[in-house]
Enzyme design. Structure first.
Site, short mmCIF file in Angstrom:
data_model
loop_
_atom_site.label_atom_id
_atom_site.label_comp_id
_atom_site.label_asym_id
_atom_site.label_seq_id
_atom_site.Cartn_x
_atom_site.Cartn_y
_atom_site.Cartn_z
N GLU A 1 0.88 -1.11 0.00
CA GLU A 1 -0.14 0.16 0.11
C GLU A 1 0.90 1.15 0.13
O GLU A 1 2.07 1.25 0.35
CB GLU A 1 -0.91 -0.04 1.25
N ASP A 2 0.27 2.24 -0.36
CA ASP A 2 1.23 3.62 -0.46
C ASP A 2 1.13 4.23 0.85
O ASP A 2 2.24 4.74 1.30
CB ASP A 2 0.51 4.46 -1.62
N ASP B 1 -4.19 5.53 6.31
CA ASP B 1 -4.68 6.77 7.11
C ASP B 1 -5.57 6.36 7.89
O ASP B 1 -5.12 6.18 9.14
CB ASP B 1 -5.29 7.47 5.70
N ARG C 1 0.78 12.08 -9.39
CA ARG C 1 1.30 10.90 -9.09
C ARG C 1 2.72 10.54 -9.62
O ARG C 1 3.57 9.79 -9.24
CB ARG C 1 0.40 9.67 -9.83
N PHE D 1 -1.97 16.33 3.70
CA PHE D 1 -2.30 15.58 2.38
C PHE D 1 -1.12 15.48 1.49
O PHE D 1 -0.62 16.75 1.10
CB PHE D 1 -3.59 16.11 1.94
P1 5GP Z 1 -7.44 4.75 4.58
O1 5GP Z 1 -8.29 3.74 4.10
O2 5GP Z 1 -6.44 4.02 5.38
O3 5GP Z 1 -8.21 5.73 5.25
O4 5GP Z 1 -6.69 5.21 3.24
C1 5GP Z 1 -6.02 4.68 2.30
C2 5GP Z 1 -5.89 5.18 0.79
O5 5GP Z 1 -6.17 6.60 1.14
C3 5GP Z 1 -4.56 5.24 0.40
O6 5GP Z 1 -4.44 3.98 -0.16
C4 5GP Z 1 -4.80 6.63 -0.41
O7 5GP Z 1 -5.12 6.23 -1.61
C5 5GP Z 1 -5.55 7.53 0.28
N1 5GP Z 1 -4.79 8.37 1.23
C6 5GP Z 1 -4.72 8.32 2.63
N2 5GP Z 1 -4.01 9.64 2.97
C7 5GP Z 1 -3.79 10.28 1.73
C8 5GP Z 1 -2.66 11.41 1.44
O8 5GP Z 1 -2.15 12.02 2.39
N3 5GP Z 1 -2.52 11.52 0.24
C9 5GP Z 1 -3.12 10.86 -0.93
N4 5GP Z 1 -2.78 11.30 -2.05
N5 5GP Z 1 -3.84 9.93 -0.53
C10 5GP Z 1 -4.22 9.35 0.64
#
Ligand code: 5GP
Length: 189
Positions: free
Chosen positions: A106-107, A110, A172, A159
């Protein structure tokens, strides 16, 4: 013209958190850990599209054992900077999960909702093991607990874009990870 467009893209960045060298260094470290843990296991490495695609490409080249790759597209953000809270499968994997050692790439973690959902899904599909490797971990915003097995950088609650991470499908292709100026998304909301 191309030069001007690139300059415009860089102007939207508040500050650079991790440059290419830092990303390369942490990816090599994670690759070594994964290599040590998966010797003789032929893991199924699953990239969460689209954000993790650059990290996946660099990470697998640092893993020195047999592995297979697959790709899954899930969405919880839409074109916003705030998670919608609802995880949807946009594209599923093509590989049978039962009996496999799954490593999710995963990138960024959050709220944790995406990975919580995916870990549950692969366990339900009877994976032998499920582990998580993320480049970025944002612990301050966690809503759902997830066990992150391999994490590159712990990041602040901002962000981020670049190196695969987008805002409304842009940024990206930045070679670094930076904080997006809030004026960019406030203008569009
Ligand atoms: P989660 O389900 O943990 O809230 O979010 C995971 C996904 O939210 C990540 O794969 C990503 O695509 C997006 N995301 C969460 N934080 C960020 C951020 O700071 N920047 C971006 N571009 N995407 C984020």
């Amino acid at each position: 013209m191309l030069k001007e467009l690139r300059a415009m893209m860089h102007q939207d960045i508040e500050s650079i958190l991790y440059d290419q060298a830092a990303i390369q260094q942490v990816t090599a470290k994670l690759g070594k850990q994964v290599t040590a843990d998966y010797q003789g296991k032929n893991p199924l490495v699953i990239c969460v599209l689209k954000g993790a695609v650059l990290f996946m490409a660099d990470l697998v080249r640092q893993i020195d054992t047999h592995l297979e790759m697959d790709f899954m597209d899930v969405s919880s953000y839409g074109n916003s900077t705030v998670s919608s809270g609802e995880v949807k499968i946009v594209k599923d994997v093509n590989t049978q999960i039962a009996g496999r050692d799954v490593l999710i790439v995963e990138d960024i973690v959050d709220t944790g909702r995406t990975l919580h959902y995916l870990v549950d899904l692969f366990k339900y599909r009877q994976a032998k093991s499920v582990k998580i490797c993320t480049l970025l971990d944002k612990p301050a915003t966690r809503v759902v607990p997830v066990q992150v097995d391999y994490a590159g950088f712990k990041v602040p609650d901002a962000f981020l874009v670049g190196y695969g991470l987008d805002y409304a499908e842009r940024y990206r292709n930045l070679p670094y990870i930076g904080i997006l100026k809030s004026a960019v998304y406030q203008l569009k909301q």
